[in-house]
Scaffold this motif. Structure first.
Motif: not given
Length: 435
Positions: A166, A347-348, A354
């Motif tokens: 990220v 997040l994944d 980003s």
């Protein structure tokens, strides 16, 4: 300034060497540094401006492509250089701002040493200062710190533990949506930069997740005029910090979010949410790729709206008291309400490629060896004048008024500091004559 002093300064700056002695050393070559240079030149006081990068460096390198002013162009009132373009009620874009500042530099023609960092400023027993730089040492009778207060980008330590795939960057590094990796984007922080960067990404069609902080907001236009114009007429921008309800505490406040983009408009995070932006409360921690958030979103949005309506109500009161003809008053009502809070974000799973940290900067005045700071490392001063004779600050937010750190108010502050410099010089001359 004598012809010999002028010649010595010209030789030093041309050769990029520190002059042996100057009456005033100015640390920082932004709008504040060049503003004090303007007033020192008009008073005939020899000085040098030290700038570790290039003049106006931050405006050239730390603004994104679609950056524009959030205050109208007519408020650009640098000393001897008011805005005189064709759109006084518009909002200059980044390249226009740089051109405005380049023209200001050309008018001032400051004695500036660019690419020269100040390493240490140390008081001497005789009241002068030793200014150690990367090109030598200067003895200065007085010092004006004009380097601002935004030095060290703030990135939380938890960032070190996030997945390496990220991308992470600070707001000062953001340029445009196309420069980011594919995928959704998490913006952390909703102050002026965070809100505008989130908008920039949203308008470009990127999927945006926004961790909302406690920044207030205000209307762009209200009752037929820019809110800035109303507040100007109401005297808000002339109010000294001593008369603000928060006193010096206002210096710690986050700026209201609003934009000058496309002619100016409100930034309404609730409307962004209706359009697909995902909003969260304050970032609270991380477990691998899973971020945790506090349950603060509803309260943050409500408080931002309270401030928004409060400013408009103050304008309503002013209009009524002055008997001004204006379009009718209105009150903002929320167009969206959060459902149950979203305490986590994977997040994944969310496809986030980003993260942009928009949570501000820390000051770093570690090079100034003088007892002029409070426990948090912020300068202690009254209108830029510190308790150490001969040390001044200029260009900080709310140094004296709302406009102190902006194009609108720095000239007034610079003139005040220049007058104090002259007074100290005259006192030293009178003392020498008496002896």
């Amino acid at each position: 300034m004598s012809s010999a002093q002028t010649s010595a300064l010209k030789t030093a700056t041309a050769n990029r060497t520190a002059p042996e002695h100057v009456s005033v050393a100015v640390i920082g070559g932004g709008q504040a540094g060049l503003s004090i240079s303007h007033f020192l030149k008009t008073r005939g006081i020899d000085h040098v401006v030290f700038e570790k990068e290039t003049a106006m460096h931050a405006w050239r390198t730390q603004r994104w492509d679609n950056f524009c002013l959030v205050t109208p162009n007519w408020q650009c009132q640098l000393p001897g250089h008011p805005y005189d373009g064709p759109d006084p009620h518009g909002f200059m874009k980044r390249d226009e701002i740089v051109a405005y500042l380049d023209a200001f530099r050309a008018k001032v023609a400051p004695p500036i040493l660019e690419g020269v960092a100040v390493l240490r400023v140390t008081p001497r027993e005789d009241g002068a200062f030793v200014v150690a730089t990367t090109v030598g040492t200067t003895i200065a009778d007085q010092v004006v710190v004009t380097s601002g207060g935004y030095h060290q980008p703030i990135i939380p330590r938890l960032a070190e533990r996030l997945p390496g795939h990220v991308a992470q960057l600070h707001s000062e590094q953001y340029r445009n949506p196309q420069a980011l990796p594919d995928g959704a984007v998490l913006v952390v922080g909703s102050g002026q930069s965070g809100a505008q960067i989130a908008e920039d990404l949203h308008l470009a069609g990127r999927e945006v997740h926004l961790a909302v902080g406690d920044a207030p907001r205000c209307a762009r236009f209200y009752r037929g005029r820019d809110v800035v114009a109303w507040l100007h007429d109401m005297g808000y921008y002339d109010m000294p910090v001593e008369k603000h309800p928060l006193r010096e505490g206002v210096r710690d406040n986050t700026n209201h979010y609003v934009t000058g983009r496309d002619g100016g408009r409100d930034i309404d995070l609730r409307r962004f949410a209706l359009e697909g932006m995902r909003l969260y409360g304050l970032l609270d921690g991380a477990d691998g790729a899973v971020l945790r958030f506090k349950d603060t979103l509803t309260a943050a949005l409500d408080e931002a709206d309270r401030v928004y309506n409060g400013i408009n109500a103050a304008i309503d009161k002013w209009i009524a008291e002055q008997g001004i003809e204006a379009p009718p008053a209105s009150v903002y009502t929320p167009v969206w309400q959060p459902d149950a809070p979203s305490p986590t974000l994977d997040l994944d799973a969310a496809g986030i490629g980003s993260i942009i940290w928009c949570i501000g900067f820390r000051p770093d005045f570690s090079w100034l060896d003088a007892p002029v700071f409070n426990g948090a490392g912020h300068p202690k001063h009254h209108r830029g004048v510190t308790g150490t004779p001969g040390v001044y600050f200029l260009g900080l937010p709310w140094l004296h008024t709302w406009g102190s750190g902006r194009f609108s108010g720095v000239a007034r502050d610079a003139a005040h500091i220049a007058d104090r410099i002259v007074e100290r010089m005259q006192a030293a001359t009178n003392l020498s004559a008496a002896e």
